[in-house]
Enzyme design. Structure first.
Site, PDB file in Angstrom:
ATOM      1  N   GLU A  17      31.450  43.190  51.507  1.00  0.00           N
ATOM      2  CA  GLU A  17      32.582  44.129  51.432  1.00  0.00           C
ATOM      3  C   GLU A  17      32.659  44.973  52.700  1.00  0.00           C
ATOM      4  O   GLU A  17      33.744  45.262  53.193  1.00  0.00           O
ATOM      5  CB  GLU A  17      32.482  45.020  50.187  1.00  0.00           C
ATOM      6  CG  GLU A  17      32.313  44.286  48.858  1.00  0.00           C
ATOM      7  CD  GLU A  17      33.325  43.169  48.614  1.00  0.00           C
ATOM      8  OE1 GLU A  17      34.407  43.186  49.220  1.00  0.00           O
ATOM      9  OE2 GLU A  17      32.998  42.254  47.822  1.00  0.00           O
ATOM     10  N   MET A  74      35.001  45.243  45.654  1.00  0.00           N
ATOM     11  CA  MET A  74      36.285  45.237  46.351  1.00  0.00           C
ATOM     12  C   MET A  74      36.235  46.103  47.603  1.00  0.00           C
ATOM     13  O   MET A  74      35.739  47.223  47.579  1.00  0.00           O
ATOM     14  CB  MET A  74      37.371  45.724  45.377  1.00  0.00           C
ATOM     15  CG  MET A  74      38.744  45.818  45.976  1.00  0.00           C
ATOM     16  SD  MET A  74      39.371  44.175  46.465  1.00  0.00           S
ATOM     17  CE  MET A  74      40.478  44.659  47.775  1.00  0.00           C
ATOM     18  N   GLU A  99      43.757  44.449  44.552  1.00  0.00           N
ATOM     19  CA  GLU A  99      43.854  43.056  44.956  1.00  0.00           C
ATOM     20  C   GLU A  99      43.848  42.178  43.695  1.00  0.00           C
ATOM     21  O   GLU A  99      43.036  42.439  42.800  1.00  0.00           O
ATOM     22  CB  GLU A  99      42.679  42.641  45.854  1.00  0.00           C
ATOM     23  CG  GLU A  99      42.879  41.255  46.446  1.00  0.00           C
ATOM     24  CD  GLU A  99      41.726  40.800  47.354  1.00  0.00           C
ATOM     25  OE1 GLU A  99      40.732  41.537  47.486  1.00  0.00           O
ATOM     26  OE2 GLU A  99      41.849  39.710  47.912  1.00  0.00           O
ATOM     27  N   ASN A 117      38.288  47.916  49.449  1.00  0.00           N
ATOM     28  CA  ASN A 117      39.293  48.935  49.779  1.00  0.00           C
ATOM     29  C   ASN A 117      38.872  49.742  51.001  1.00  0.00           C
ATOM     30  O   ASN A 117      37.730  50.161  51.113  1.00  0.00           O
ATOM     31  CB  ASN A 117      39.468  49.893  48.603  1.00  0.00           C
ATOM     32  CG  ASN A 117      39.513  49.182  47.279  1.00  0.00           C
ATOM     33  OD1 ASN A 117      40.388  48.373  47.052  1.00  0.00           O
ATOM     34  ND2 ASN A 117      38.529  49.441  46.430  1.00  0.00           N
ATOM     35  N   HIS A 168      34.307  43.016  55.475  1.00  0.00           N
ATOM     36  CA  HIS A 168      35.765  42.908  55.338  1.00  0.00           C
ATOM     37  C   HIS A 168      36.486  43.978  56.158  1.00  0.00           C
ATOM     38  O   HIS A 168      37.667  43.827  56.458  1.00  0.00           O
ATOM     39  CB  HIS A 168      36.172  43.076  53.872  1.00  0.00           C
ATOM     40  CG  HIS A 168      36.260  41.804  53.095  1.00  0.00           C
ATOM     41  ND1 HIS A 168      36.879  40.665  53.572  1.00  0.00           N
ATOM     42  CD2 HIS A 168      35.847  41.486  51.835  1.00  0.00           C
ATOM     43  CE1 HIS A 168      36.829  39.713  52.638  1.00  0.00           C
ATOM     44  NE2 HIS A 168      36.204  40.184  51.585  1.00  0.00           N
TER      45      HIS A 168
END
Ligand code: BES
Ligand code: ZN
Length: 886
Positions: A305, A270, A127, A272, A308
């Site tokens: 995270e 992040m 990202e 992922n 998300h």
């Protein structure tokens, strides 16, 4: 590097992708300097595309193309071309498989986007647009694909091989010298959520049983030998998983959830899919090595995270202009999580402090932009406090306006309707309109009009009629590109307080409309609200719980503020009243320094503070917030223009000293009564007690007697945890050499081998408000433990200096600015994203007094003119120097 003026990307130019990539079959052979990436992409024309030609354009940067074929047939050079940023295939069939092989160099990757090496571990950051540095692809969030990933590496170089989704297969090659792992991710995802890790790592594992009874294996990977520091992150993960089920009905959707901590990371963490990658400072914690602030950040970021997975991954963004759709919403969710499991009031105060410190200046300066921007040059520059934190405030206002139940209904509809989609803010808002049958068209203005509204407020009480009248007016100053502003829909929580501090019941109306007397809606520029049957003149507590991200101008006297600071049942406003009183004191001190006006009276403020400290019903963490003065930056913002940071620093220090002296005995009692000997826990209560004890210590130390310094040293030496040690270290580092040197040296000797903890040493050096600080920083740069290629170090030393040391950064002779510009130019040459983010520290330069403003401008111009600056820094620096006209 830049060769021509970079072009802006605009929301209004959005077009559906020409093609869809439905499946990605990726094969990666890890090698430090020449990793081979072979990919088979299943591609078809996008029926929604309006493109006439058969051309296919893929993004790709820094790739060495070695092979290219369509449906197994090599392409001839005539059939395609490459540019530094793309691959063009002139005539693409309607549906086909494209195979490419590229070579990339992870070791040389210091920008930390794409595939890179971090202390021997291969890892990725995709990202926003990093995947194009791994392979040719349609690197945009509305192209969703399933992935199969095979990773191959030397077994002793990378014993652990991870990617997204579920593990599918693994095996040995070359008699065990090499090995491979295959991962399959069944959930279609945009390529920015791709991740891969290869390295020798230790791990801790646990498991979680989901609400429907599925077992999920949880694993956190860290450097060997640091496994005992991953426990807090694991607990935080399990709490997050539970909370999302309970509060939002969201269940995890893979067999495994992996987290990897790496040392080189541009951001915090992040999301992922199934493989979150974290900056190691947001995973590793033990009582002796991490502060309470870090413990709380770990908890919040692990949650963020994880959340998300639904808000970002299952439902992603159509384009990067919709970034707040995932980030603002997910910040709101992690804030609610923290509020639910810790103290809601303390959490709210911290959120608002953060918003005011980071987002308000952004909104008031040359980098102001709407929560949903409509153009950008470099998307990495838009991961801002406005998108994140104001974005979260918008979601909170939405929940306030439609109510908790309506909000949950709208979220349910959003998850149900858009699962698997790349969505927009419009898609999101319609769900709430439909679920609650309301019209949010006015509210939506918050997403595209920048700037912080200023609310002015007038009240009057009519004794004869027993009516109380509230006149509210809103005004939003111009921002770059938006000179005239419309009125927002602003939810105002309030309470009319009687003399005991309790809310008096009243009937309320505006014009012919009746409304909830504790929640009114300011929708016009000017509006009058009348409250009836109010028996006595009330004191109004406005914007309770900070119900909207606005600045309130309410000229009321200190007595009313003292009343609120002592009696308001809304904890946030109780804190706010004291904070306003403290701000007034510091401002008055500044006036005194300038023109020898008499010293301001502190009686009311001290009395309110003292009452609160004595109140055994208040939690320690809340008292700590009451004791914490507004920051020097807060004061600068309050002043607004012709800011003299040197003067603010002096006045601020004087007020600390006054409080330390006047409340001395009480602070001593507080300091002694907050226990230090019990076993460490990161519970809200214990963190609150340590915060209170340390805040008391700082105020006592502000008196500056020898005994105070000796106590500081003792506090440092006898600290049983990093919170106490770091707090004392920061205070000692700001004193004369006799105290600062021994403390800093001691800390260095103790922690120089721990690459994370030593960053506290860099930060302590950088934040010391002493004239020797800049030369100490320059010496620290040469220390063997410093490393420019590790963003945490650059942020600890250079970032802390620019953000948390106003008196030295803004040194009257301009040395701070010159040094800062040198550093930006240097860091930009290898890590543009980091350089551009650091540069934001000077975002409010135009509010400085003339002499500093001139010097700052000169340095900004030097950055702008320096050869080969990145697109990232170019965008920020040009906007800073010449904000675009409307
Ligand atoms: N998606 C971001 C990480 C990211 C940011 C990637 C910018 C690429 C560019 C992640 O979810 C995130 O928001 N991380 C924050 C922490 C969070 C708790 C606000 C971060 O990294 O600072
Ligand atoms: Zn995020």
């Amino acid at each position: 590097m830049r060769t021509e003026t970079p072009r802006a990307i605009r929301l209004k130019d959005y077009r559906p992708a020409t093609h869809l990539i439905t499946h990605v079959d990726l094969n990666v052979r890890l090698d430090a300097t020449s990793t081979l990436v072979t990919v088979k992409l299943k591609i078809k024309k996008n029926p929604a595309s309006t493109q006439k030609s058969d051309e296919l354009i893929l993004d790709g940067e820094g790739l060495d193309l070695q092979q290219i074929a369509i449906d197994g047939t090599e392409l001839s050079p005539k059939e395609y071309k490459t540019t530094p940023a793309s691959l063009h295939i002139r005539k693409a069939p309607d549906a086909f498989v494209l195979t490419t092989t590229v070579a990339i160099n992870p070791e040389a990757n210091k920008a930390l986007q794409g595939l890179y090496l971090s202390r021997g571990v291969y890892c990725t950051q995709c990202e926003a647009e990093g995947f194009r540095r791994i392979t040719y692809f349609m690197d945009r969030p509305d192209v969703l694909s399933t992935y199969k990933v095979r990773i191959e590496a030397d077994a002793d170089e990378a014993g652990v091989l991870l990617s997204n989704g579920n593990p599918f297969e693994r095996g040995n090659l070359d008699g065990g010298k090499r090995h491979y792992a295959v991962w399959k991710d069944p959930h279609p995802k945009p390529c920015y959520l791709f991740a891969l890790v290869g390295g020798n790592l230790g791990s801790i594992s646990s498991s979680f049983k989901t609400m429907s009874g599925r077992k999920v294996d949880l694993q956190i990977y860290v450097e060997h030998g640091k496994e005992d520091r991953a426990g807090w992150a694991m607990e935080s993960l399990k709490r997050s998983m539970k909370w999302d089920e309970k509060r939002f009905g969201r269940e995890y959707d893979l067999d495994v959830f992996n987290i990897v901590a790496v040392s080189h990371f541009n951001m915090g963490a992040m999301e992922n899919k199934g493989l979150n990658i974290f900056n190691d400072r947001l995973i590793l914690a033990s009582p002796d090595k991490a502060t309470d602030a870090i413990y709380q950040s770990i908890e919040g970021v692990v949650a963020h995270e994880y959340f998300h997975n639904w808000t970002g991954n299952r439902i992603t963004c159509r384009d990067w202009f919709q970034l707040c759709l995932k980030e603002g919403l997910t910040v709101y969710r992690d804030q609610e999580f923290s509020a639910d499991i810790r103290s809601r009031t303390v959490q709210r105060i911290r959120e608002v402090r953060h918003l005011r410190a980071h987002q308000f200046p952004e909104d008031a300066g040359p980098l102001a932009h709407p929560v949903r921007p409509d153009s950008y040059i470099e998307i990495n520059n838009f991961y801002t406090a406005t998108v994140y934190d104001k974005g979260a405030e918008l979601v909170r206002m939405l929940a306030t306006i439609i109510g908790e139940d309506g909000f949950r209904k709208g979220m349910d509809l959003y998850f149900e309707r858009h699962d698997g989609d790349a969505a927009t803010i419009e898609d999101f808002l319609v769900c709430f309109e439909e679920a609650t049958k309301s019209d949010l068209s006015h509210f939506k203005l918050w997403y595209h009009q920048a700037g912080t509204p200023r609310i002015t407020c007038q009240t009057s009480y009519d004794e004869k009629r027993s009516t109380f009248t509230l006149d509210l007016e809103q005004d939003t100053p111009p921002t770059p590109g938006q000179s005239r502003k419309k009125a927002f829909h602003i939810p105002v929580r309030l309470g009319l307080l009687g003399s005991d501090g309790n809310v008096v019941k009243a009937a309320a109306r505006s014009g012919s409309e009746t409304f909830d007397p504790e929640l009114i809606h300011l929708t016009k520029k000017r509006q009058k609200f009348v409250f009836e049957s109010v028996p006595v003149k009330p004191i109004v507590s406005l914007f309770r719980d900070f119900s909207a991200p606005v600045i309130v101008d309410f000229a009321r006297n200190d007595d009313e503020l003292e009343f609120l600071a002592t009696h308001d049942t809304d904890g946030f406003n109780r804190w706010q009243a004291l904070n306003t009183l403290a701000t007034r004191l510091i401002l008055a001190r500044i006036e005194k320094l300038k023109s020898k006006t008499p010293a301001p009276k502190t009686t009311g403020f001290i009395r309110a503070l003292s009452t609160a400290l004595n109140d055994s019903n208040l939690e320690a963490g809340f008292k700590a917030e009451l004791l914490r003065l507004p920051s020097q930056m807060d004061i600068a913002r309050e002043i607004g223009s012709q800011v003299d940071p040197g003067l603010i620093h002096k006045a601020h220090k004087q007020v600390s000293t006054v409080i330390g002296r006047k409340l001395g005995d009480q602070l001593e009692t507080v300091y002694k009564s907050m226990s230090t000997t019990k076993e460490f826990s990161a519970s809200a209560i214990d963190i609150g007690e340590r915060a209170l004890r340390n805040t008391a210590l700082s105020l006592l130390a502000a008196r500056g007697t020898d005994n105070d310094f000796k106590r500081l040293m003792k506090h440092y030496k006898s600290a049983g945890n990093m919170t106490d040690a770091a707090n004392a270290l920061f205070l000692l580092a700001g004193q004369g050499k006799a105290y600062s040197q021994p403390a800093l040296d001691h800390f260095y000797r103790k922690w120089k081998k721990d690459h994370l903890v030593i960053d506290t040493w860099f930060a302590a050096i950088a934040q010391a408000p002493r004239s020797s600080t800049l030369s100490n920083i320059k010496r620290a740069i040469k220390d063997p433990t410093f490393d420019y290629f590790t963003p945490n170090k650059v942020r600890a030393l250079i970032g802390s200096f620019a953000m948390h040391n106003p008196s030295q950064f803004h040194h009257a002779d301009g040395r701070g600015y010159r040094f800062f510009a040198d550093q930006i130019i240097h860091v930009d040459s290898f890590n543009p994203q980091l350089a551009a983010r650091l540069l934001g520290a000077l975002g409010s330069w135009s509010a400085l007094e003339d002499s500093r403003r001139k010097m700052a401008r000169t340095q900004l111009q030097r950055i702008a003119k320096s050869k080969g600056i990145s697109r990232d820094v170019f965008e920020i620096v040009t906007k800073m120097i010449e904000p675009s006209e409307s």
